[in-house]
Design a protein around this motif. Structure first.
Motif, PDB file in Angstrom:
ATOM      1  N   SER A 259      59.357  15.522  62.909  1.00 52.99           N
ATOM      2  CA  SER A 259      58.657  16.897  63.859  1.00 52.99           C
ATOM      3  C   SER A 259      57.533  16.186  64.761  1.00 52.99           C
ATOM      4  CB  SER A 259      57.667  17.654  62.783  1.00 52.99           C
ATOM      5  OG  SER A 259      56.842  16.912  62.044  1.00 52.99           O
ATOM      6  N   SER A 260      57.311  17.013  65.683  1.00 52.80           N
ATOM      7  CA  SER A 260      56.539  16.501  66.789  1.00 52.80           C
ATOM      8  C   SER A 260      55.063  16.302  66.385  1.00 52.80           C
ATOM      9  CB  SER A 260      56.689  17.408  67.767  1.00 52.80           C
ATOM     10  OG  SER A 260      55.760  18.829  67.621  1.00 52.80           O
ATOM     11  N   VAL A 261      54.175  15.543  67.018  1.00 54.92           N
ATOM     12  CA  VAL A 261      53.012  15.157  66.774  1.00 54.92           C
ATOM     13  C   VAL A 261      52.234  15.201  68.170  1.00 54.92           C
ATOM     14  CG1 VAL A 261      53.474  12.751  66.720  1.00 54.92           C
ATOM     15  CG2 VAL A 261      51.538  13.364  65.417  1.00 54.92           C
ATOM     16  N   THR A 262      50.767  15.577  67.811  1.00 56.18           N
ATOM     17  CA  THR A 262      50.037  15.630  69.086  1.00 56.18           C
ATOM     18  C   THR A 262      48.703  14.707  68.807  1.00 56.18           C
ATOM     19  OG1 THR A 262      50.501  17.896  69.799  1.00 56.18           O
ATOM     20  CG2 THR A 262      48.347  16.680  70.555  1.00 56.18           C
ATOM     21  N   LEU A 263      48.703  13.478  69.667  1.00 54.89           N
ATOM     22  CA  LEU A 263      47.916  12.600  69.437  1.00 54.89           C
ATOM     23  C   LEU A 263      46.787  12.282  70.350  1.00 54.89           C
ATOM     24  CD1 LEU A 263      50.621   9.447  69.268  1.00 54.89           C
ATOM     25  CD2 LEU A 263      49.560  10.968  67.473  1.00 54.89           C
ATOM     26  N   ALA A 264      45.731  12.216  69.711  1.00 54.65           N
ATOM     27  CA  ALA A 264      44.177  12.149  70.349  1.00 54.65           C
ATOM     28  C   ALA A 264      43.940  10.466  70.943  1.00 54.65           C
ATOM     29  CB  ALA A 264      43.334  12.629  70.012  1.00 54.65           C
ATOM     30  N   LEU A 265      43.856   9.997  72.163  1.00 58.01           N
ATOM     31  CA  LEU A 265      43.354   8.686  72.216  1.00 58.01           C
ATOM     32  C   LEU A 265      42.067   8.626  72.679  1.00 58.01           C
ATOM     33  CD1 LEU A 265      46.544   9.233  72.926  1.00 58.01           C
ATOM     34  CD2 LEU A 265      46.492   6.803  73.435  1.00 58.01           C
ATOM     35  N   SER A 266      41.260   7.546  71.826  1.00 60.22           N
ATOM     36  CA  SER A 266      39.937   7.248  72.729  1.00 60.22           C
ATOM     37  C   SER A 266      39.614   5.774  72.701  1.00 60.22           C
ATOM     38  CB  SER A 266      38.775   8.181  71.770  1.00 60.22           C
ATOM     39  OG  SER A 266      38.968   7.378  70.560  1.00 60.22           O
ATOM     40  N   VAL A 267      38.653   5.368  73.463  1.00 62.59           N
ATOM     41  CA  VAL A 267      38.154   4.028  73.628  1.00 62.59           C
ATOM     42  C   VAL A 267      36.958   3.933  72.977  1.00 62.59           C
ATOM     43  CG1 VAL A 267      37.854   1.898  75.438  1.00 62.59           C
ATOM     44  CG2 VAL A 267      39.651   3.593  75.593  1.00 62.59           C
ATOM     45  N   VAL A 268      36.711   2.709  72.086  1.00 61.73           N
ATOM     46  CA  VAL A 268      35.576   2.429  71.601  1.00 61.73           C
ATOM     47  C   VAL A 268      35.280   0.951  72.053  1.00 61.73           C
ATOM     48  CG1 VAL A 268      34.078   1.973  69.290  1.00 61.73           C
ATOM     49  CG2 VAL A 268      35.989   4.084  69.513  1.00 61.73           C
ATOM     50  N   GLN A 269      34.155   0.911  73.013  1.00 58.01           N
ATOM     51  CA  GLN A 269      33.901  -0.445  73.469  1.00 58.01           C
ATOM     52  C   GLN A 269      32.835  -1.152  72.505  1.00 58.01           C
ATOM     53  OE1 GLN A 269      32.658  -0.021  77.700  1.00 58.01           O
ATOM     54  NE2 GLN A 269      31.123  -1.741  77.464  1.00 58.01           N
TER      55      GLN A 269
END
Length: 178
Positions: free
Chosen positions: A69-79
């Motif tokens: 099934s479809s999936v919605t992904l959230a992406l973030s950067v942790v420095q």
């Protein structure tokens, strides 16, 4: 799906969290790997050596949905390492992937040439059955020789009064930059 909680020790036997250059993404978490339907390729992103000329680097990160099934992904950067001159950014901070689909995300270094140092952090990907983390790394040299490694020859040792021919070596600064 690797576990980054790996410790290292300095020359005084003080414990600290191991860096990306030592352990990469970490130890495989088999349970998470089996449950995940989303994959990130590569598992670690190298933005390489940043030079004062030639512009700031970028790299691709392919996200794939192997689920049904479809999936919605959230992406973030942790420095992890402070860098007041540049920061890692992503072409998209959200992506919806249909079952069997993939999407290429561009990971960029934006700003100006950073101060000399070695910089790392993590790209976090949530929304799938298992949260993913993709470590990144880039380095900026200071052009001050710190160490040398033989590339050809008999290391750096010879008997007294002997002639050294054809020794090749690589010199690096304290950040590992040639």
């Amino acid at each position: 799906t690797a576990n980054p909680e790996i410790d290292d020790f300095d020359s005084n036997d003080n414990r600290f969290r191991a860096r990306v250059v030592t352990v990469g993404a970490g130890k495989l978490n088999l349970d998470s790997a089996v449950r995940s339907t989303v994959a990130a390729d590569p598992a670690t992103v190298s933005l390489g050596i940043v030079r004062a000329t030639g512009g700031l680097p970028s790299a691709g990160l392919m996200l794939s949905n192997f689920g049904s099934s479809s999936v919605t992904l959230a992406l973030s950067v942790v420095q992890d390492d402070a860098d007041s001159r540049a920061r890692v950014t992503l072409s998209n901070t959200s992506v919806t992937l249909a079952a069997g689909a993939s999407s290429l995300i561009t990971v960029r270094l934006d700003g100006t040439t950073p101060s000399p140092g070695q910089y790392q952090g993590t790209i976090r990907i949530t929304g799938g059955p298992v949260a993913l983390r993709v470590p990144y790394l880039y380095a900026v040299g200071d052009n001050v020789p710190y160490n040398a490694f033989p590339l050809r020859g008999n290391l750096f040792t010879k008997t007294p009064d002997s002639e050294i021919r054809g020794i090749n070596f690589k010199a690096v600064d304290r950040y590992g930059v040639p």
